[in-house]
Every structure is written in C-alpha cells, then in structure tokens.
Design a protein around this motif. Sequence first.
Motif, short mmCIF file in Angstrom:
data_model
loop_
_atom_site.label_atom_id
_atom_site.label_comp_id
_atom_site.label_asym_id
_atom_site.label_seq_id
_atom_site.Cartn_x
_atom_site.Cartn_y
_atom_site.Cartn_z
N THR A 1 0.84 -1.20 0.00
CA THR A 1 0.00 0.00 0.00
C THR A 1 0.87 1.24 0.00
O THR A 1 1.60 1.50 0.97
CB THR A 1 -0.92 0.02 1.23
OG1 THR A 1 -1.68 -1.20 1.30
CG2 THR A 1 -1.87 1.20 1.17
N LEU A 2 0.80 2.00 -1.07
CA LEU A 2 1.50 3.29 -1.11
C LEU A 2 0.87 4.18 -0.04
O LEU A 2 -0.36 4.32 0.00
CB LEU A 2 1.38 3.92 -2.50
CG LEU A 2 1.99 3.09 -3.64
CD1 LEU A 2 1.69 3.72 -4.99
CD2 LEU A 2 3.49 2.96 -3.44
N SER A 3 1.69 4.77 0.80
CA SER A 3 1.15 5.36 2.03
C SER A 3 1.58 6.81 2.23
O SER A 3 2.10 7.19 3.28
CB SER A 3 1.55 4.51 3.24
OG SER A 3 2.94 4.25 3.25
N LEU B 1 -1.31 12.31 -2.31
CA LEU B 1 -1.95 11.44 -3.30
C LEU B 1 -1.02 10.29 -3.71
O LEU B 1 -1.01 9.85 -4.85
CB LEU B 1 -2.39 12.25 -4.52
CG LEU B 1 -3.43 13.35 -4.26
CD1 LEU B 1 -3.81 14.04 -5.56
CD2 LEU B 1 -4.66 12.80 -3.56
N ASN B 2 -0.26 9.82 -2.73
CA ASN B 2 0.66 8.68 -2.92
C ASN B 2 1.63 8.90 -4.07
O ASN B 2 1.98 7.98 -4.82
CB ASN B 2 -0.14 7.39 -3.14
CG ASN B 2 -1.02 7.08 -1.96
OD1 ASN B 2 -0.61 7.21 -0.81
ND2 ASN B 2 -2.27 6.70 -2.22
N SER B 3 2.09 10.16 -4.19
CA SER B 3 3.10 10.46 -5.21
C SER B 3 4.40 9.75 -4.85
O SER B 3 4.67 9.42 -3.69
CB SER B 3 3.31 11.97 -5.31
OG SER B 3 3.71 12.51 -4.06
N GLY C 1 -5.88 6.17 1.20
CA GLY C 1 -6.66 7.38 0.98
C GLY C 1 -7.43 7.37 -0.33
O GLY C 1 -7.91 6.32 -0.78
N ARG C 2 -7.52 8.52 -0.99
CA ARG C 2 -8.39 8.65 -2.16
C ARG C 2 -7.67 8.50 -3.49
O ARG C 2 -8.29 8.67 -4.54
CB ARG C 2 -9.11 10.00 -2.11
CG ARG C 2 -8.19 11.22 -2.13
CD ARG C 2 -8.98 12.48 -1.81
NE ARG C 2 -8.15 13.68 -1.81
CZ ARG C 2 -7.94 14.46 -2.86
NH1 ARG C 2 -8.52 14.16 -4.02
NH2 ARG C 2 -7.18 15.53 -2.78
N ALA C 3 -6.38 8.18 -3.47
CA ALA C 3 -5.63 8.04 -4.71
C ALA C 3 -4.92 6.69 -4.75
O ALA C 3 -4.56 6.13 -3.71
CB ALA C 3 -4.61 9.16 -4.87
#
Length: 274
Positions: free
Chosen positions: A21-23, A28-30, A61-63
């Motif tokens: 999971t990009l966190s 926005l998980n850039s 989150g949302r991205a």
Amino acid sequence: MHAIAPETFHYALEDGVATLTLSRPDRLNSLTFDVYRELGDTLEVMNAHDEVRSVVLTGAGRAFCSGGDVEDIIGELFARDMQGLVAFTRATGRLIANIRKLRRPVIAAVNGVAVGAGAVIALACDVRICSEKAKFGFIFPQVGLCGADMGAAYLLPRVVGLGHASELLFTGDIIGAEHALRIGLANRVVPAEDCVAEARKLALRLASGPAFAHGMTKQMLESEHTMALDAAIEAEAQVQAICMQHPDFRTAFEAWQKKAPPTFAGASKPWQKS
C-alpha cells in the motif's frame, strides 16, 4: 534471503497474499526517489519468497498513485545533466520491469486517481480492479514529455489495442473507470468501498491455486509476445509437460477423484467459491 520490511510504503502478508500500500495519502501517494527504489527492490526480492503467492498493489486514501512527486523529483531533475536524467528514467523503468518479472499474479486495486507513473504501475499489473471513482491518465504530454515512458508504449497497446493506446499517449487525457472498462484497461469496476476487498478476494483465489503453474503462465505471457505461433505452441508444449511433473498436477487429479477442492503445494487452504 532479504526480509521484506519496506520503510516507504506499507507491507502486509496474510494467507499468501502480499498487500503493498503506497502510504503518502496527503500527497496522493506520489512517488519519491526512495519509493521508486524500495518498491522496485521489494518486487525483485519477492521471487525468492515462496510464502508470497499473489500480490495486491494499492494506495492509501483517495488516490492510487499520482505519479512522481513534483517537489521531491521534478524540481531536482532540472539540476541533472543527461547522464543523471537517464539514470533516473532507467530507475523508474526498473520498477515496471520488476512487476512484469515477478512470477506471481499482481492485482492492482485502483482505488482512485492513477496518473503519470501511477497509471503505468497499474498498467503493468496483471489485473486491474477499479473503484468507480478511479481515473487513469498517461499525462506525460501535458508536462511536455513523451507519452512513451516506463514501458507505457509497450504495455498499453497490448492491453487496449494500438488505437486506444495512441490516443491516450498522444493526448494525455484523463479517463474515468467506465471508459477504462470499455477499452479493457480495467478488468472490472466495483463500488469504491469494495475495491481493495474485491482485489484481495481475487488474490486469495490465486494464492490458493497452483503457484508453480501460475508462475509459468506469467512467464509465457511475457515470452510468447514476440514468438511466432509455431514457436509459441512448442514452448507451451514443453512448459505444460514440466507442469505435469509437478506434484500439483497429481494433487488436482486426486482431489477431483474425491470430489474435494485441491490444496496445492504451499497453499494455506483450498479455494472454494462462495
């Protein structure tokens, strides 16, 4: 063997399914230089971890992932010479290559925006389960760059066809989940709250399947892309003969005789449709 303990994203392993999971939800998980490196390293070492039988890749989150971080990466790139720029673009491409080289099914749970490098990461996965709120954009032309980045011009035509790929890579347009489903970029679209759960459900099914055979399937999907039909048929004949010598083949046959679901080598439990 290297332990899997990343610092720049969240990692969890349960029932053979590794969830990455990009966190960085506030961004926005850039992606930063460190995330690129560590995510690529993690995917590379997974081939040596038999306990990992399938993978889910998603974002907090949302991205899903909004691409390279403007502050961490873009600004720094202006200070690099050509050699430094090529080193960076090769490093980003390594991440995509390692998704394709991983001999495990990789499911993208595209929970929101997936643009730039984020769109290519989702594209490189084997299956894309998308939230109804998901958006894809190969936005490189919008920032003055070539649409062919990180393998996008190789992978996208294989998934959606040359015409759709050309339009997306030339325009950099952002498309919604239903558009993605219509052209084959999304495998399925589900309610936002079900996205990760549906991806995990598929990953669990694959994790309980024949891991050796799944690895062969992914290898052949890559290898046969450049083969003539006769060569592909011969390659599949040899690969299938190898799979017939694996214990999973007899396991499946004996389970069929008993009218029971098979428990393949290394699987924590058999798969049963609910």
